[in-house]
Design a protein around this motif. Sequence first.
Motif, PDB file in Angstrom:
ATOM      1  N   ALA A   1       0.838  -1.199   0.000  1.00  0.00           N
ATOM      2  CA  ALA A   1       0.000   0.000   0.000  1.00  0.00           C
ATOM      3  C   ALA A   1       0.876   1.252   0.000  1.00  0.00           C
ATOM      4  O   ALA A   1       0.542   2.259  -0.657  1.00  0.00           O
ATOM      5  CB  ALA A   1      -0.926  -0.007   1.213  1.00  0.00           C
ATOM      6  N   LEU A   2       1.990   1.214   0.719  1.00  0.00           N
ATOM      7  CA  LEU A   2       2.918   2.352   0.737  1.00  0.00           C
ATOM      8  C   LEU A   2       3.470   2.609  -0.659  1.00  0.00           C
ATOM      9  O   LEU A   2       3.510   3.758  -1.123  1.00  0.00           O
ATOM     10  CB  LEU A   2       4.058   2.068   1.724  1.00  0.00           C
ATOM     11  N   ALA A   3       3.893   1.542  -1.338  1.00  0.00           N
ATOM     12  CA  ALA A   3       4.425   1.711  -2.690  1.00  0.00           C
ATOM     13  C   ALA A   3       3.372   2.295  -3.625  1.00  0.00           C
ATOM     14  O   ALA A   3       3.662   3.198  -4.421  1.00  0.00           O
ATOM     15  CB  ALA A   3       4.917   0.357  -3.212  1.00  0.00           C
ATOM     16  N   ALA A   4       2.123   1.789  -3.514  1.00  0.00           N
ATOM     17  CA  ALA A   4       1.058   2.296  -4.380  1.00  0.00           C
ATOM     18  C   ALA A   4       0.770   3.770  -4.099  1.00  0.00           C
ATOM     19  O   ALA A   4       0.549   4.561  -5.031  1.00  0.00           O
ATOM     20  CB  ALA A   4      -0.210   1.460  -4.183  1.00  0.00           C
ATOM     21  N   LYS A   5       0.789   4.161  -2.827  1.00  0.00           N
ATOM     22  CA  LYS A   5       0.524   5.560  -2.482  1.00  0.00           C
ATOM     23  C   LYS A   5       1.633   6.464  -3.018  1.00  0.00           C
ATOM     24  O   LYS A   5       1.362   7.562  -3.537  1.00  0.00           O
ATOM     25  CB  LYS A   5       0.391   5.696  -0.970  1.00  0.00           C
ATOM     26  N   LEU A   6       2.892   6.025  -2.919  1.00  0.00           N
ATOM     27  CA  LEU A   6       3.998   6.834  -3.437  1.00  0.00           C
ATOM     28  C   LEU A   6       3.872   7.014  -4.949  1.00  0.00           C
ATOM     29  O   LEU A   6       4.045   8.119  -5.475  1.00  0.00           O
ATOM     30  CB  LEU A   6       5.333   6.169  -3.097  1.00  0.00           C
ATOM     31  N   LEU A   7       3.544   5.932  -5.637  1.00  0.00           N
ATOM     32  CA  LEU A   7       3.370   6.024  -7.086  1.00  0.00           C
ATOM     33  C   LEU A   7       2.212   6.948  -7.439  1.00  0.00           C
ATOM     34  O   LEU A   7       2.282   7.714  -8.416  1.00  0.00           O
ATOM     35  CB  LEU A   7       3.138   4.634  -7.674  1.00  0.00           C
ATOM     36  N   GLN A   8       1.131   6.896  -6.647  1.00  0.00           N
ATOM     37  CA  GLN A   8      -0.016   7.773  -6.892  1.00  0.00           C
ATOM     38  C   GLN A   8       0.379   9.236  -6.716  1.00  0.00           C
ATOM     39  O   GLN A   8       0.015  10.094  -7.531  1.00  0.00           O
ATOM     40  CB  GLN A   8      -1.149   7.421  -5.934  1.00  0.00           C
ATOM     41  N   ARG A   9       1.133   9.530  -5.658  1.00  0.00           N
ATOM     42  CA  ARG A   9       1.559  10.912  -5.418  1.00  0.00           C
ATOM     43  C   ARG A   9       2.434  11.417  -6.568  1.00  0.00           C
ATOM     44  O   ARG A   9       2.294  12.565  -7.014  1.00  0.00           O
ATOM     45  CB  ARG A   9       2.332  10.986  -4.096  1.00  0.00           C
ATOM     46  N   VAL A  10       3.347  10.583  -7.007  1.00  0.00           N
ATOM     47  CA  VAL A  10       4.230  10.977  -8.114  1.00  0.00           C
ATOM     48  C   VAL A  10       3.420  11.247  -9.377  1.00  0.00           C
ATOM     49  O   VAL A  10       3.649  12.227 -10.098  1.00  0.00           O
ATOM     50  CB  VAL A  10       5.285   9.878  -8.354  1.00  0.00           C
ATOM     51  N   GLU A  11       2.457  10.378  -9.639  1.00  0.00           N
ATOM     52  CA  GLU A  11       1.614  10.535 -10.826  1.00  0.00           C
ATOM     53  C   GLU A  11       0.807  11.825 -10.758  1.00  0.00           C
ATOM     54  O   GLU A  11       0.731  12.579 -11.743  1.00  0.00           O
ATOM     55  CB  GLU A  11       0.690   9.328 -10.931  1.00  0.00           C
ATOM     56  N   ARG A  12       0.209  12.111  -9.586  1.00  0.00           N
ATOM     57  CA  ARG A  12      -0.598  13.326  -9.454  1.00  0.00           C
ATOM     58  C   ARG A  12       0.240  14.589  -9.567  1.00  0.00           C
ATOM     59  O   ARG A  12      -0.243  15.627 -10.032  1.00  0.00           O
ATOM     60  CB  ARG A  12      -1.336  13.308  -8.112  1.00  0.00           C
ATOM     61  N   ALA A  13       1.499  14.494  -9.130  1.00  0.00           N
ATOM     62  CA  ALA A  13       2.378  15.665  -9.204  1.00  0.00           C
ATOM     63  C   ALA A  13       2.937  15.863 -10.606  1.00  0.00           C
ATOM     64  O   ALA A  13       3.582  16.883 -10.879  1.00  0.00           O
ATOM     65  CB  ALA A  13       3.517  15.511  -8.197  1.00  0.00           C
ATOM     66  N   GLY A  14       2.700  14.899 -11.497  1.00  0.00           N
ATOM     67  CA  GLY A  14       3.193  15.021 -12.862  1.00  0.00           C
ATOM     68  C   GLY A  14       4.701  14.871 -12.966  1.00  0.00           C
ATOM     69  O   GLY A  14       5.321  15.405 -13.900  1.00  0.00           O
ATOM     70  N   LEU A  15       5.313  14.155 -12.030  1.00  0.00           N
ATOM     71  CA  LEU A  15       6.763  13.986 -12.029  1.00  0.00           C
ATOM     72  C   LEU A  15       7.181  12.822 -12.906  1.00  0.00           C
ATOM     73  O   LEU A  15       6.511  11.782 -12.952  1.00  0.00           O
ATOM     74  CB  LEU A  15       7.259  13.738 -10.594  1.00  0.00           C
ATOM     75  N   ASP A  16       8.276  12.992 -13.602  1.00  0.00           N
ATOM     76  CA  ASP A  16       8.812  11.928 -14.449  1.00  0.00           C
ATOM     77  C   ASP A  16       9.874  11.182 -13.640  1.00  0.00           C
ATOM     78  O   ASP A  16      11.071  11.327 -13.866  1.00  0.00           O
ATOM     79  CB  ASP A  16       9.395  12.526 -15.730  1.00  0.00           C
TER      80      ASP A  16
ATOM     81  N   PRO B   1      10.339   7.422 -12.759  1.00  0.00           N
ATOM     82  CA  PRO B   1       9.922   6.015 -12.795  1.00  0.00           C
ATOM     83  C   PRO B   1      10.568   5.224 -11.662  1.00  0.00           C
ATOM     84  O   PRO B   1      11.586   5.635 -11.114  1.00  0.00           O
ATOM     85  CB  PRO B   1      10.427   5.544 -14.162  1.00  0.00           C
ATOM     86  N   PRO B   2       9.976   4.086 -11.303  1.00  0.00           N
ATOM     87  CA  PRO B   2      10.583   3.241 -10.280  1.00  0.00           C
ATOM     88  C   PRO B   2      11.959   2.760 -10.733  1.00  0.00           C
ATOM     89  O   PRO B   2      12.243   2.697 -11.931  1.00  0.00           O
ATOM     90  CB  PRO B   2       9.600   2.069 -10.141  1.00  0.00           C
ATOM     91  N   PRO B   3      12.840   2.408  -9.787  1.00  0.00           N
ATOM     92  CA  PRO B   3      14.176   1.915 -10.162  1.00  0.00           C
ATOM     93  C   PRO B   3      14.073   0.588 -10.893  1.00  0.00           C
ATOM     94  O   PRO B   3      13.089  -0.135 -10.749  1.00  0.00           O
ATOM     95  CB  PRO B   3      14.879   1.750  -8.811  1.00  0.00           C
ATOM     96  N   PRO B   4      15.070   0.252 -11.684  1.00  0.00           N
ATOM     97  CA  PRO B   4      15.034  -1.037 -12.409  1.00  0.00           C
ATOM     98  C   PRO B   4      14.996  -2.199 -11.420  1.00  0.00           C
ATOM     99  O   PRO B   4      15.597  -2.127 -10.348  1.00  0.00           O
ATOM    100  CB  PRO B   4      16.330  -1.027 -13.224  1.00  0.00           C
ATOM    101  N   PRO B   5      14.302  -3.272 -11.780  1.00  0.00           N
ATOM    102  CA  PRO B   5      14.143  -4.406 -10.861  1.00  0.00           C
ATOM    103  C   PRO B   5      15.417  -5.229 -10.731  1.00  0.00           C
ATOM    104  O   PRO B   5      15.630  -6.214 -11.452  1.00  0.00           O
ATOM    105  CB  PRO B   5      13.008  -5.212 -11.492  1.00  0.00           C
ATOM    106  N   THR B   6      16.271  -4.826  -9.818  1.00  0.00           N
ATOM    107  CA  THR B   6      17.543  -5.527  -9.604  1.00  0.00           C
ATOM    108  C   THR B   6      17.568  -6.303  -8.298  1.00  0.00           C
ATOM    109  O   THR B   6      18.561  -6.968  -7.993  1.00  0.00           O
ATOM    110  CB  THR B   6      18.702  -4.510  -9.599  1.00  0.00           C
TER     111      THR B   6
END
Length: 323
Positions: A255-270, A272-277
């Motif tokens: 839920a924390l990850a989803a909320k962070l992604l939602q905030r980034v999306e709403r702020a219009g920030l480019d 992206p999440p880090p590469p899956p390493t």
Amino acid sequence: MTSPRLPAGILTAQAWDLVRAHPVLTAAESEQSAALRAAGATVTVVPPSNPSLLAAPSAAGTVNALLDAAAQHETVVWLAAPDGDEQLARELGLRLAREPGLAELELLYGSWDPAGARLLDVVTVMDRLMQPEGGDPWKRAQTHETLAPFLLEEAYELYDAIRDDDMEAIREELGDVLLQVAIHARHAEETAGFTIDDVAGDLVAKLIRRNPHVFADTEVGGIDEIIANWEQIKKAEKSRASAVDGVALSQPSLALAAKLLQRVERAGLDTPPPPPTSLGTELLAKVAEARAAGIDAEAALREAALAYMESVRTAERHQPPVS
């Protein structure tokens, strides 16, 4: 009948007309009787023949006093106690049913409980529980920190009830969540100097500020604009330096990850999440994929876990007994 949850003296116009025009009788002095007397009404206390008469199997003595007063004055008003003087009302009703010519009985509500009135009872009961003398020692011994786990537990139980669409459980669990609000606010009254009225007042002010399409003249074209206005007003109020400031860090990690992604999306920030390493970044990427597909990752994982739980139970039922 009057509401015990409203200040004494707040009555309908019809009730005030009656108590000013006719004698008022009551079983005991109260704030309501004092308010009527102060406003010019004639209030007489009719004491029972013994202190427990109104709770006893018979209230005949008080009924006789009422009927005698009615015969003398034609109309008298009985000011009921907060519990409605149920035994007296029953006794009087049975008497008039047997002898209908004695008097006519009319029930008048001088005031009603407003919506939310039982919330006042919550505050009253909590105050009683928190009293140093005769209260609940366990509740007095708690702090915000010791109570915090219960808040999470009750919220999760409410969440489960909502998922199960169990209305009775939802009603009960909402009460348990309300208990957490009441006890936290009551502790704050003694330790931080604010009360549950301050909590409610702040909430009311926030709702009015953040819904200008209801409480002001802001025009909106739909729900998306309502959400955008809410976020814009919230951002101005909080004066946060980052789009991710104020995210609740104690919530489950998905839920924390989803909320962070939602905030980034709403702020219009480019951003992206880090590469899956690593496992963590792989999970974060999966949450991002779920958001893009309109899937609640937390709910999806919970559903899969519950299905797995049922599979375990099925396997246990079919497992041969160990000799």
